[in-house]
Structure formats: structure tokens, C-alpha cells
Design a protein around this motif. Structure first.
Motif, short mmCIF file in Angstrom:
data_model
loop_
_atom_site.label_atom_id
_atom_site.label_comp_id
_atom_site.label_asym_id
_atom_site.label_seq_id
_atom_site.Cartn_x
_atom_site.Cartn_y
_atom_site.Cartn_z
N LEU A 195 -0.84 10.92 10.16
CA LEU A 195 0.12 9.81 10.14
C LEU A 195 1.22 10.01 9.12
O LEU A 195 1.93 9.07 8.76
N ASN A 196 1.40 11.25 8.67
CA ASN A 196 2.39 11.50 7.61
C ASN A 196 3.83 11.35 8.06
O ASN A 196 4.75 11.39 7.24
N PHE B 173 4.89 8.70 9.10
CA PHE B 173 5.19 7.29 8.82
C PHE B 173 5.13 7.04 7.31
O PHE B 173 4.45 7.76 6.57
N PRO C 193 4.04 5.80 3.69
CA PRO C 193 2.67 5.62 3.19
C PRO C 193 2.16 4.18 3.31
O PRO C 193 1.00 3.98 3.66
N ASP D 38 -6.27 9.74 6.06
CA ASP D 38 -5.22 10.19 5.14
C ASP D 38 -5.33 11.69 4.86
O ASP D 38 -4.31 12.38 4.76
N ARG E 78 -3.53 13.96 7.37
CA ARG E 78 -2.07 13.92 7.37
C ARG E 78 -1.48 13.65 8.75
O ARG E 78 -0.29 13.85 8.98
N LYS F 120 2.77 2.10 5.52
CA LYS F 120 2.60 1.69 6.92
C LYS F 120 1.38 2.34 7.57
O LYS F 120 0.99 1.91 8.67
N ARG F 121 0.79 3.34 6.95
CA ARG F 121 -0.24 4.13 7.62
C ARG F 121 -1.53 3.35 7.85
O ARG F 121 -2.10 3.41 8.94
N GLU F 122 -1.99 2.63 6.85
CA GLU F 122 -3.22 1.85 7.05
C GLU F 122 -2.99 0.73 8.06
O GLU F 122 -3.83 0.55 8.97
#
Length: 210
Positions: free
Chosen positions: A151-152, A154, A156, A146, A149, A158-160
């Protein structure tokens, strides 16, 4: 430096060295001969230590296995953090992150940890001991991810799940390629995965656009 002038190690230093040998031997044994065949004799033979020396540090084989799993996770986490610290300087941070995650799943460390996970499915004591360690391990990886960033693009929430989807994919790939390697697919699969993620990122951006 002569033996007389060389500083003597403290008891704690000697203990740490012994534990390190045992953990390294356990990792090597599990990755090469599997969990079940990683006996006390196998471990001590590889470490160059007696069974008595092992039991002075660990009450049971299970205690050593749990310590080994913990050490593997710590080493892997150090690798994840080091890679993530440098993602910002990369031209394509997502590609770098994917390549590292894929490589990590094919390493000796992860292979040994995977064998321990498989054993834990049918060993309640082992599962109970390593589950809390694993929970912290993955939480730390997600937190570090996190911070990058990467995966930013996508949402929030959905990121994990995205991280675990990629972890499961590359872990499964590492298992299958041990029996059926397809190195000719390596570049294609990664490009395909990045294209899929790019399409999904664009789709979610359209959905959230006011």
C-alpha cells in the motif's frame, strides 16, 4: 505399530487434543447452525465428547467461545502472514492481496468469527472478552501488511483506513452473497476496485508532489 509399542500421549497432549476437537466442533457448529443454536450439546455431539469432558477444559460455554474466536484469529493471521511473505514475488501484489482478503472473508473460519461478532453486539460479556483479542489481531495484520509495502502508493495515514475499507467491503459481500450470490460479478468487481485504487493512488501522488 502395536498398542503396546505406541508411545503414550502425555496429559498435556491429551488435553490439547480434546481442546482441538472442541474448538473445531464449535467452528463447524457456529458456521452451520449459527451462534445461538451452538449449544454445549451441539458442540459435544460434533466433537464426540461428553459435556463433562468439555467442562473439564472450559468452565463455561462462553470460555469455549472465546477460545474459539482466539484460535480462529490465530489461524487467519497465519494465513495472512504466509500470503504476505510471497507478495514480493507476484507480478501484481495488490491484486494477489485483494484476492486473498476477499477469499478469507468467505471462508468457514471467518463466517464463524462473524457470527461471534454479531452475537457480541448484544452480549456485553462476550464483547468484553473478545474485543482485546480482536484489537491485537487487527494490529498484527496491519503491521504485516505494512511490511509488504503493497500500500506504499498511498499516504501513510491512509493505509490502515484503506485496509479496513477493503475488509468491510469484502465482509459485507460475503454476507450478501450467502443470500444473493452473483458470481458473474466476481471478476468485474475486483477489476473495478483495482481501477478505483489506481485512480486514488495517482490522485494522492499528484497532491503530494512538490
Amino acid at each position: 505399530m502395536t498398542d503396546e509399542s505406541r508411545p503414550r500421549r502425555t496429559q498435556e497432549q491429551r488435553r490439547a487434543a480434546t481442546v482441538g476437537k472442541l474448538v473445531d466442533a464449535t467452528i463447524a457448529a457456529i458456521s452451520e447452525v449459527g451462534y445461538q443454536r451452538t449449544t454445549v450439546q451441539e458442540i459435544c455431539g460434533r466433537a464426540g465428547l461428553s459435556a463433562g469432558a468439555m467442562f473439564r477444559q472450559f468452565g463455561t460455554r462462553l470460555d469455549l467461545i472465546v477460545r474459539t474466536a482466539s484460535d480462529i484469529m490465530e489461524r487467519q493471521l497465519d494465513g495472512y502472514r504466509l500470503t504476505m511473505e510471497h507478495l514480493g514475488a507476484q507480478d501484481n501484489p495488490l491484486d494477489t492481496a485483494l484476492r486473498f482478503l476477499r477469499q478469507a472473508q468467505q471462508s468457514t473460519l471467518t463466517h464463524a468469527l462473524r457470527e461471534i461478532y454479531l452475537a457480541a453486539r448484544s452480549d456485553a460479556d462476550l464483547r468484553a472478552r473478545i474485543a482485546p483479542i480482536a484489537e491485537t489481531y487487527y494490529a498484527d495484520i496491519v503491521a504485516a501488511l505494512d511490511d509488504t509495502r503493497v500500500l506504499n502508493a498511498f499516504p501513510p495515514e491512509k493505509r490502515e483506513p484503506l485496509f479496513f475499507m477493503l475488509l468491510y467491503l469484502f465482509s459485507g459481500e460475503a454476507v450478501v452473497r450467502g443470500v444473493y450470490p452473483r458470481p458473474d460479478f466476481d471478476a468485474t468487481l475486483l477489476t473495478l476496485l483495482e481501477d478505483i485504487l489506481a485512480v486514488y493512488a495517482a490522485h494522492t501522488e499528484v497532491q503530494t508532489r512538490p
